[in-house]
Design a protein around this motif. Sequence first.
Motif, PDB file in Angstrom:
ATOM      1  N   PHE A  80       0.853  -1.193   0.000  1.00 31.26           N
ATOM      2  CA  PHE A  80       0.000   0.000   0.000  1.00 31.26           C
ATOM      3  C   PHE A  80       0.886   1.239   0.000  1.00 31.26           C
ATOM      4  CE2 PHE A  80      -0.233  -2.082   4.253  1.00 31.26           C
ATOM      5  CZ  PHE A  80       0.560  -1.220   4.994  1.00 31.26           C
ATOM      6  N   ASP A  81       0.309   2.357  -0.471  1.00 34.17           N
ATOM      7  CA  ASP A  81       1.060   3.599  -0.660  1.00 34.17           C
ATOM      8  C   ASP A  81       0.881   4.592   0.479  1.00 34.17           C
ATOM      9  OD1 ASP A  81       1.931   2.891  -3.404  1.00 34.17           O
ATOM     10  OD2 ASP A  81      -0.211   3.065  -3.843  1.00 34.17           O
ATOM     11  N   VAL A  82      -0.317   4.637   1.045  1.00 32.80           N
ATOM     12  CA  VAL A  82      -0.626   5.493   2.192  1.00 32.80           C
ATOM     13  C   VAL A  82      -1.239   4.602   3.256  1.00 32.80           C
ATOM     14  CG1 VAL A  82      -1.975   7.445   3.069  1.00 32.80           C
ATOM     15  CG2 VAL A  82      -1.055   7.518   0.741  1.00 32.80           C
ATOM     16  N   VAL A  83      -0.838   4.806   4.496  1.00 36.82           N
ATOM     17  CA  VAL A  83      -1.397   4.011   5.584  1.00 36.82           C
ATOM     18  C   VAL A  83      -1.803   4.935   6.717  1.00 36.82           C
ATOM     19  CG1 VAL A  83       0.924   3.578   6.512  1.00 36.82           C
ATOM     20  CG2 VAL A  83      -0.982   2.076   7.179  1.00 36.82           C
ATOM     21  N   VAL A  84      -2.945   4.632   7.318  1.00 43.15           N
ATOM     22  CA  VAL A  84      -3.404   5.365   8.489  1.00 43.15           C
ATOM     23  C   VAL A  84      -2.922   4.616   9.724  1.00 43.15           C
ATOM     24  CG1 VAL A  84      -5.411   6.140   9.796  1.00 43.15           C
ATOM     25  CG2 VAL A  84      -5.422   6.286   7.301  1.00 43.15           C
TER      26      VAL A  84
END
Length: 348
Positions: A80-84
């Motif tokens: 994944f490219d963005v993670v919360v």
Amino acid sequence: MNATRYLPLFLTMAFVGAPGLAVAESLVVNSYGGPYEAIIEERIIEPFEEKTGIDVVYDAVGSASQDYAKIKATQGQPGFDVVVMTASQSLQGCKDGLLEKLDAAVISNLGKLGPSLAAVAGPCGAVHEVQYMSLLYRTDKLPSPPTSWSSLLAPELKGKIILPTFQNIMAVFLMEIMSVARGGDMIDHIDPGFDAMAELARQSIGFEQSSAILESYIKDGTVWAMPFWNGRAQLLVDLGVPVDYVRPKEGTIPLIATLNVPVGARNKQAAMAFIDFFLEKSSQEAWVTSYKVGSARTDIDIPDNVRKRQITTEADLKSLKLPNLSHVAEKLSEWGERWERDVVSQAN
């Protein structure tokens, strides 16, 4: 909603149009399911796709700790490219060299965040929301609002509370607050917190990690009181569930949520654009009013009834207790072992 969004990740691809046309990309965003997923789709992802032409694949798998474990196991290439995640993982990931440092020259809205909140997350995290651990209770079961965390030990709540597992940072925060309430501190003199959690374990019906599962117990009346993030608590209030929540007199600890980019992300440019969009004033206003959380931006315009229960100013943050998250991270392994030995063993 784009039909490709929930296809397996290996089927998603980026492609480039003819010269002079906009570049169409795919961006994989990892975060949570449940109410969070529906709200982020409507308030953030769909407007971002419309504005940029970038297709977002939403990956609702894993908690913050599980997501960081995946980043670590794959050496920064989790898919994944963005993670919360939270500020804890943001700081640790920066230290481990597994998260990208974020540049205000690229993500201009980083400069709009309150400095003390922004600093908590370190150079690899963008603070996109702030919650705090509240005491959630059933208004139809408890005639008076609880005022103290020790209320969870009241005789009438025997078998009517539930606790988060240690993998949920809320368990750590509750232990730290109970420690302070009993004369300890949040890092070095934590024994009173473990003693209190052992007592709570004997009072509870057990442990759950997922917020969605935790809230199911209070929604159906099995549980009458429990610690819970205030944003999720407000969503239950708005749904008409007979519940309310308080900040007990001993104080509480904020949950500072961050947007992060793994060092091995394939679509870093799109990831930076997504973070910048999420931090825009209008996006933060939409997110705060929909998910019922606070913001690191102090210039947002939100209704007073929302603002009064959220963290939206530097003064609000100063009213909360914030342990040194780097030191907490160093203690987690030791505390986790002790939790299993001294707390879980006491559960009925």
